[in-house]
Write an enzyme that holds these catalytic residues in place. Structure first.
Site, short mmCIF file in Angstrom:
data_model
loop_
_atom_site.label_atom_id
_atom_site.label_comp_id
_atom_site.label_asym_id
_atom_site.label_seq_id
_atom_site.Cartn_x
_atom_site.Cartn_y
_atom_site.Cartn_z
N PRO A 168 73.01 36.12 1.36
CA PRO A 168 74.06 35.54 2.21
C PRO A 168 75.24 35.11 1.34
CG PRO A 168 71.92 34.57 2.69
CD PRO A 168 71.76 35.36 1.43
N LYS A 169 76.45 35.32 1.83
CA LYS A 169 77.65 34.92 1.08
C LYS A 169 78.12 33.56 1.57
CE LYS A 169 82.10 36.31 -0.65
NZ LYS A 169 82.49 34.90 -0.67
N PHE A 170 77.88 32.54 0.76
CA PHE A 170 78.27 31.18 1.11
C PHE A 170 79.76 30.99 0.86
CE2 PHE A 170 73.76 30.87 0.76
CZ PHE A 170 73.39 29.86 1.64
N GLU A 197 79.76 33.73 5.59
CA GLU A 197 80.83 34.67 5.87
C GLU A 197 80.46 36.13 5.68
OE1 GLU A 197 84.25 34.37 3.40
OE2 GLU A 197 83.13 34.15 1.56
#
Length: 273
Positions: free
Chosen positions: A9-11, A158
């Site tokens: 996951p792209k934080f 995102e």
């Protein structure tokens, strides 16, 4: 999809490198600026690490159970006194996605990503690290990654980061790439127009190598970029690929621009990365 691909996951936060020194913890931005004073809650948490460990990750802030980029921006742009007030209401978290140094192994940036990931997990487990410092989840399962992409967006995630398991930390963009819900790309700032303290527009180098001039910056974004540009030193006059004039600057600043505009000579800057 290749068998060597790993999905995370792209934080949406502020990129921070955490250095555990013999006496303390130092936090710095991707450009090398020391920002320990405004992320002091993370620095204190990092004291659990052994001296010599260097981590890479995102400083993030949750508001209402969601990752809130605006809150992270507020923290990053605050004074140390203001940061303490913000931390009392919304403590920061550190989403770690890599390890760069280790007391027994030295600089591990040349290791394959899968080997670095195993070392990262070992360090966090061995020294009892937990919230606010946690490794980002990772998977090789495409179906799981697709669920993350679709479901976690509501929690402020995102998109995804896709990494080749064999990639070193010095790996190029073909080994690590981002899949965002918003169609944006990262671009390197190479110059500006207008006054350096509040530039009217930015000259950016796009992923395909072209240099383009952005649309006019909003006042708040111009002020933020201006603070970063003022340490870049005097520039010279240059021209974009399309022939527009700008003043050069090399402050190691990366901005996010709308991907849909990058085929044209003018781009739209959305924020500083």
């Amino acid at each position: 999809m290749g068998a060597d691909l790993h999905y995370e996951p792209k934080f949406d936060g502020h990129r921070l490198v955490m250095w555990r020194t013999e006496e303390s913890v130092r936090l710095q931005t991707r450009s090398g600026r020391d920002v320990t004073a405004v992320w002091m809650d993370l620095a204190l948490a990092g004291m659990q690490l052994p001296a010599g460990v260097v981590l890479d990750g995102e400083g993030i802030v949750y508001v209402g159970g969601r990752v809130d980029f605006g809150a992270a921006q507020s923290r990053a742009n605050s004074t140390p006194a203001r940061a303490r007030v913000l931390a009392a209401d919304h403590p920061a978290h550190y989403a770690v996605f890599d390890i760069l140094g280790h007391p027994d192994h030295g600089d591990v940036r040349g290791w394959a990503w899968v080997r670095r990931r195993a070392l990262l997990e070992l360090v966090l487990e061995e020294y009892g690290l937990g919230p606010p410092i946690q490794a980002v989840p990772t998977t090789t399962d495409v179906a799981t990654a697709q669920v993350w992409y679709e479901v976690l967006h509501a929690q402020g995630i995102e998109g995804l980061v896709v990494k080749a398991g064999s990639s070193t930390y010095r790996g190029n963009s073909r080994q690590w790439w981002k899949v965002r819900h918003a169609e944006t790309v990262d671009a390197q700032v190479v110059g500006y127009t207008g006054p350096i303290e509040r530039p009217r527009a930015l000259a950016v180098q796009l992923p395909d190598g072209r240099i383009a001039l952005s649309q006019a910056l909003k006042a708040s974004l111009a002020a933020q970029v201006g603070r970063l540009l003022q340490g870049a030193g005097p520039g010279r006059t240059a021209r974009t690929t399309a022939g527009d004039r700008y003043v050069t600057a090399h402050p190691a600043v990366v901005v996010e621009v709308l991907a849909g505009t990058t085929r044209h000579a003018v781009v739209s800057v959305t924020r500083v990365r």
